[in-house]
Scaffold this motif. Structure first.
Motif, PDB file in Angstrom:
ATOM      1  N   ARG A 278       0.848  -1.210   0.000  1.00 26.41           N
ATOM      2  CA  ARG A 278       0.000   0.000   0.000  1.00 26.41           C
ATOM      3  C   ARG A 278       0.877   1.252   0.000  1.00 26.41           C
ATOM      4  NH1 ARG A 278      -2.558  -3.655  -0.751  1.00 26.41           N
ATOM      5  NH2 ARG A 278      -4.539  -4.377   0.114  1.00 26.41           N
ATOM      6  N   ILE A 279       2.174   1.064  -0.216  1.00 24.49           N
ATOM      7  CA  ILE A 279       3.102   2.200  -0.234  1.00 24.49           C
ATOM      8  C   ILE A 279       2.684   3.182  -1.328  1.00 24.49           C
ATOM      9  CG2 ILE A 279       5.481   2.878  -0.810  1.00 24.49           C
ATOM     10  CD1 ILE A 279       5.557   1.688   1.846  1.00 24.49           C
ATOM     11  N   GLY A 280       2.569   4.451  -0.950  1.00 26.32           N
ATOM     12  CA  GLY A 280       2.244   5.493  -1.932  1.00 26.32           C
ATOM     13  C   GLY A 280       0.807   5.493  -2.405  1.00 26.32           C
ATOM     14  N   GLN A 281      -0.053   4.678  -1.799  1.00 26.65           N
ATOM     15  CA  GLN A 281      -1.437   4.569  -2.282  1.00 26.65           C
ATOM     16  C   GLN A 281      -2.460   5.284  -1.398  1.00 26.65           C
ATOM     17  OE1 GLN A 281      -2.542   0.475  -3.164  1.00 26.65           O
ATOM     18  NE2 GLN A 281      -0.478   0.009  -3.875  1.00 26.65           N
ATOM     19  N   TRP A 282      -2.007   5.857  -0.281  1.00 28.37           N
ATOM     20  CA  TRP A 282      -2.964   6.439   0.659  1.00 28.37           C
ATOM     21  C   TRP A 282      -3.832   7.506  -0.006  1.00 28.37           C
ATOM     22  CZ3 TRP A 282       0.007   7.407   5.940  1.00 28.37           C
ATOM     23  CH2 TRP A 282       0.520   6.183   6.395  1.00 28.37           C
ATOM     24  N   LYS A 283      -3.193   8.425  -0.730  1.00 30.19           N
ATOM     25  CA  LYS A 283      -3.929   9.545  -1.344  1.00 30.19           C
ATOM     26  C   LYS A 283      -5.055   9.032  -2.242  1.00 30.19           C
ATOM     27  CE  LYS A 283      -3.282  13.527  -4.428  1.00 30.19           C
ATOM     28  NZ  LYS A 283      -3.972  13.021  -5.644  1.00 30.19           N
ATOM     29  N   GLU A 284      -4.715   8.111  -3.120  1.00 29.86           N
ATOM     30  CA  GLU A 284      -5.711   7.583  -4.068  1.00 29.86           C
ATOM     31  C   GLU A 284      -6.849   6.864  -3.335  1.00 29.86           C
ATOM     32  OE1 GLU A 284      -5.917   4.198  -7.588  1.00 29.86           O
ATOM     33  OE2 GLU A 284      -3.962   4.953  -6.945  1.00 29.86           O
ATOM     34  N   LEU A 285      -6.498   6.047  -2.340  1.00 33.41           N
ATOM     35  CA  LEU A 285      -7.514   5.296  -1.597  1.00 33.41           C
ATOM     36  C   LEU A 285      -8.412   6.234  -0.785  1.00 33.41           C
ATOM     37  CD1 LEU A 285      -5.263   2.339  -0.400  1.00 33.41           C
ATOM     38  CD2 LEU A 285      -7.093   2.207  -2.101  1.00 33.41           C
ATOM     39  N   TRP A 286      -7.807   7.250  -0.183  1.00 31.80           N
ATOM     40  CA  TRP A 286      -8.594   8.212   0.598  1.00 31.80           C
ATOM     41  C   TRP A 286      -9.535   9.005  -0.310  1.00 31.80           C
ATOM     42  CZ3 TRP A 286      -4.296  10.599   4.267  1.00 31.80           C
ATOM     43  CH2 TRP A 286      -3.856   9.586   5.133  1.00 31.80           C
ATOM     44  N   GLU A 287      -9.038   9.424  -1.463  1.00 37.06           N
ATOM     45  CA  GLU A 287      -9.885  10.179  -2.406  1.00 37.06           C
ATOM     46  C   GLU A 287     -11.070   9.336  -2.865  1.00 37.06           C
ATOM     47  OE1 GLU A 287      -6.652  13.248  -4.443  1.00 37.06           O
ATOM     48  OE2 GLU A 287      -6.977  11.270  -5.342  1.00 37.06           O
ATOM     49  N   GLN A 288     -10.822   8.061  -3.123  1.00 33.96           N
ATOM     50  CA  GLN A 288     -11.914   7.164  -3.538  1.00 33.96           C
ATOM     51  C   GLN A 288     -13.001   7.086  -2.470  1.00 33.96           C
ATOM     52  OE1 GLN A 288     -10.182   3.334  -4.421  1.00 33.96           O
ATOM     53  NE2 GLN A 288      -9.219   4.039  -6.314  1.00 33.96           N
ATOM     54  N   ARG A 289     -12.591   6.963  -1.203  1.00 30.51           N
ATOM     55  CA  ARG A 289     -13.571   6.838  -0.112  1.00 30.51           C
ATOM     56  C   ARG A 289     -14.397   8.110   0.004  1.00 30.51           C
ATOM     57  NH1 ARG A 289     -10.828   2.874   4.307  1.00 30.51           N
ATOM     58  NH2 ARG A 289     -12.971   2.432   4.868  1.00 30.51           N
ATOM     59  N   ILE A 290     -13.731   9.244  -0.060  1.00 30.96           N
ATOM     60  CA  ILE A 290     -14.462  10.511   0.043  1.00 30.96           C
ATOM     61  C   ILE A 290     -15.433  10.665  -1.130  1.00 30.96           C
ATOM     62  CG2 ILE A 290     -14.222  13.026  -0.071  1.00 30.96           C
ATOM     63  CD1 ILE A 290     -11.648  12.758   1.551  1.00 30.96           C
ATOM     64  N   ASP A 291     -14.967  10.367  -2.345  1.00 28.71           N
ATOM     65  CA  ASP A 291     -15.826  10.508  -3.531  1.00 28.71           C
ATOM     66  C   ASP A 291     -17.056   9.612  -3.447  1.00 28.71           C
ATOM     67  OD1 ASP A 291     -14.041  12.322  -4.514  1.00 28.71           O
ATOM     68  OD2 ASP A 291     -13.106  10.966  -5.971  1.00 28.71           O
ATOM     69  N   GLN A 292     -16.864   8.367  -3.008  1.00 33.54           N
ATOM     70  CA  GLN A 292     -17.999   7.434  -2.901  1.00 33.54           C
ATOM     71  C   GLN A 292     -19.023   7.924  -1.887  1.00 33.54           C
ATOM     72  OE1 GLN A 292     -15.916   3.813  -1.969  1.00 33.54           O
ATOM     73  NE2 GLN A 292     -15.387   3.391  -4.106  1.00 33.54           N
ATOM     74  N   LEU A 293     -18.540   8.407  -0.747  1.00 43.68           N
ATOM     75  CA  LEU A 293     -19.460   8.872   0.295  1.00 43.68           C
ATOM     76  C   LEU A 293     -20.116  10.196  -0.095  1.00 43.68           C
ATOM     77  CD1 LEU A 293     -17.664   7.905   3.607  1.00 43.68           C
ATOM     78  CD2 LEU A 293     -19.562   6.768   2.470  1.00 43.68           C
ATOM     79  N   GLU A 294     -19.385  11.036  -0.818  1.00 43.35           N
ATOM     80  CA  GLU A 294     -19.986  12.297  -1.281  1.00 43.35           C
ATOM     81  C   GLU A 294     -21.140  12.022  -2.242  1.00 43.35           C
ATOM     82  OE1 GLU A 294     -18.665  16.705  -2.908  1.00 43.35           O
ATOM     83  OE2 GLU A 294     -17.339  14.996  -3.289  1.00 43.35           O
ATOM     84  N   GLN A 295     -20.985  10.996  -3.062  1.00 42.95           N
ATOM     85  CA  GLN A 295     -22.053  10.616  -3.984  1.00 42.95           C
ATOM     86  C   GLN A 295     -23.307  10.171  -3.209  1.00 42.95           C
ATOM     87  OE1 GLN A 295     -20.677   7.836  -6.930  1.00 42.95           O
ATOM     88  NE2 GLN A 295     -22.688   7.576  -7.840  1.00 42.95           N
ATOM     89  N   ILE A 296     -23.097   9.346  -2.178  1.00 44.96           N
ATOM     90  CA  ILE A 296     -24.223   8.908  -1.338  1.00 44.96           C
ATOM     91  C   ILE A 296     -24.847  10.107  -0.631  1.00 44.96           C
ATOM     92  CG2 ILE A 296     -24.866   7.537   0.693  1.00 44.96           C
ATOM     93  CD1 ILE A 296     -22.614   5.574  -0.084  1.00 44.96           C
ATOM     94  N   TRP A 297     -24.007  10.999  -0.142  1.00 49.15           N
ATOM     95  CA  TRP A 297     -24.495  12.185   0.569  1.00 49.15           C
ATOM     96  C   TRP A 297     -25.397  13.041  -0.330  1.00 49.15           C
ATOM     97  CZ3 TRP A 297     -23.474  17.564   0.153  1.00 49.15           C
ATOM     98  CH2 TRP A 297     -23.890  18.330   1.253  1.00 49.15           C
ATOM     99  N   ASN A 298     -24.954  13.242  -1.574  1.00 53.18           N
ATOM    100  CA  ASN A 298     -25.764  14.031  -2.514  1.00 53.18           C
ATOM    101  C   ASN A 298     -27.118  13.373  -2.778  1.00 53.18           C
ATOM    102  OD1 ASN A 298     -24.186  16.362  -3.129  1.00 53.18           O
ATOM    103  ND2 ASN A 298     -22.764  15.061  -4.281  1.00 53.18           N
ATOM    104  N   GLU A 299     -27.101  12.045  -2.911  1.00 52.53           N
ATOM    105  CA  GLU A 299     -28.358  11.316  -3.135  1.00 52.53           C
ATOM    106  C   GLU A 299     -29.296  11.455  -1.939  1.00 52.53           C
ATOM    107  OE1 GLU A 299     -27.065   7.346  -3.869  1.00 52.53           O
ATOM    108  OE2 GLU A 299     -26.167   7.828  -5.829  1.00 52.53           O
TER     109      GLU A 299
END
Length: 333
Positions: A123-144
């Motif tokens: 998972r070296i160097g992957q934190w940013k991408e994984l964190w962005e994915q989680r925020i984007d997925q939850l933001e989509q649910i939040w908007n709905e």
């Protein structure tokens, strides 16, 4: 049935079963064995897990579950057409020392220097991408949910609180990005063996077993941050002495670099405890669990000021010299 397969494949006679976490386990002689069901066999991942285990065994860790070779010359066997691996720990009892910070630091130190690059488990160097994915997925649910105007208590709490935790998550990502731009890793910042969520319970229990199938390859501060977060969440008004002790013990093996300190802080900034509650709720848990999650999101929201105070004072409590290391503050906390 499995006893016959174990005897035929390994020449081992299971003497008694043991309940050890998620893996079926048994004792034979002075050794405890765990049966790891594989599902689909990823040869690269298997090879990497064995390399991580071999490195730690060679460096003197007696509590590593090592791969057991079957009579047919492979580490992978089958039971009812399902592949599995057998791992063994040959030291059953460990003198329990309280110095968990020092223990995990020593574990990280021993696990550095694996001769071949770890890729599948990394998972070296992957934190940013994984964190962005989680925020984007939850933001989509939040908007709905925002458009749906729910009267469900959990969803109402989620609508009210998500913008704050999204902002905290984005602050964590920015802190991480700035660290990678402005700071330079040193030798002790190289990748090592970690757990997904390291806590005080990870090595507790009747036996201390360090199972390669519980590991990922990452920066050591992953384990440090997750232990600290878990300790804080379970001791919100009395966490300071425990965090200070753990961090002091950890740094007896070697002080944290400025890069490590900033990476550790970015991980604490990212409110994974909030995101996990929301993610689990929207994965349709059973009613009883949904009620528990409703209580959890309310507790997290009601104690957000405490978490901010914890983040504000973390470097001082952890005895990390933030001024000398020139570690940036998060001004809005």
């Amino acid at each position: 049935m499995i006893e016959e397969i174990i005897f035929e494949s390994y020449g081992i006679t299971p003497e008694r079963e043991e309940v050890l976490g998620k893996y079926p386990s048994f004792i034979s002689g002075p050794t405890i064995y765990s049966i790891i069901p594989l599902g689909e066999v990823d040869q690269e991942e298997l090879q990497e897990r064995k390399m991580m285990a071999d490195q730690l065994i060679q460096q003197g860790d007696r509590y590593i579950a090592e791969f057991v070779m079957a009579n047919h010359g492979s580490y992978v066997s089958e039971a009812e057409e399902q592949p599995f691996v057998l791992v063994a720990v040959r030291t059953l009892h460990e003198p329990r020392s309280q110095q968990l910070g020092r223990k995990i630091a020593k574990f990280h130190y021993r696990a550095r220097g694996i001769p071949t690059a770890i890729k599948a488990c990394s998972r070296i160097g992957q934190w940013k991408e994984l964190w962005e994915q989680r925020i984007d997925q939850l933001e989509q649910i939040w908007n709905e949910k925002l458009k749906a105007h729910p009267n469900n208590p959990f969803e109402k709490e989620f609508i009210d609180t998500f913008p704050y935790y999204m902002s905290l998550g984005e602050t964590a990502i920015q802190y991480l990005v700035d660290t990678e731009i402005d700071d330079t890793p040193i030798a002790s910042d190289s990748g090592t063996v970690c757990y997904d969520r390291f806590t005080s319970e990870t090595w507790s229990g009747k036996y201390c077993i360090k199972n390669p199938f519980d590991w990922i390859f990452d920066h050591a501060t992953r384990d440090v941050a997750e232990w600290v977060r878990h300790h804080y969440l379970h001791n919100q008004h009395t966490y300071q002495p425990g965090v200070s002790t753990f961090m002091r013990e950890y740094q007896t093996i070697g002080p944290l670099s400025s890069f490590s300190s900033r990476l550790l802080y970015s991980r604490l900034l990212f409110p994974i405890h909030y995101f996990e509650v929301v993610e689990e709720y929207f994965s349709s848990p059973k009613e009883a669990r949904a009620n528990e999650l409703e209580e959890q999101i309310q507790t997290i929201a009601n104690t957000s000021a405490y978490y901010q105070e914890f983040l504000r004072s973390f470097y001082e409590i952890a005895q990390i010299p933030s001024k000398r290391l020139q570690l940036p503050d998060v001004s809005w906390l």
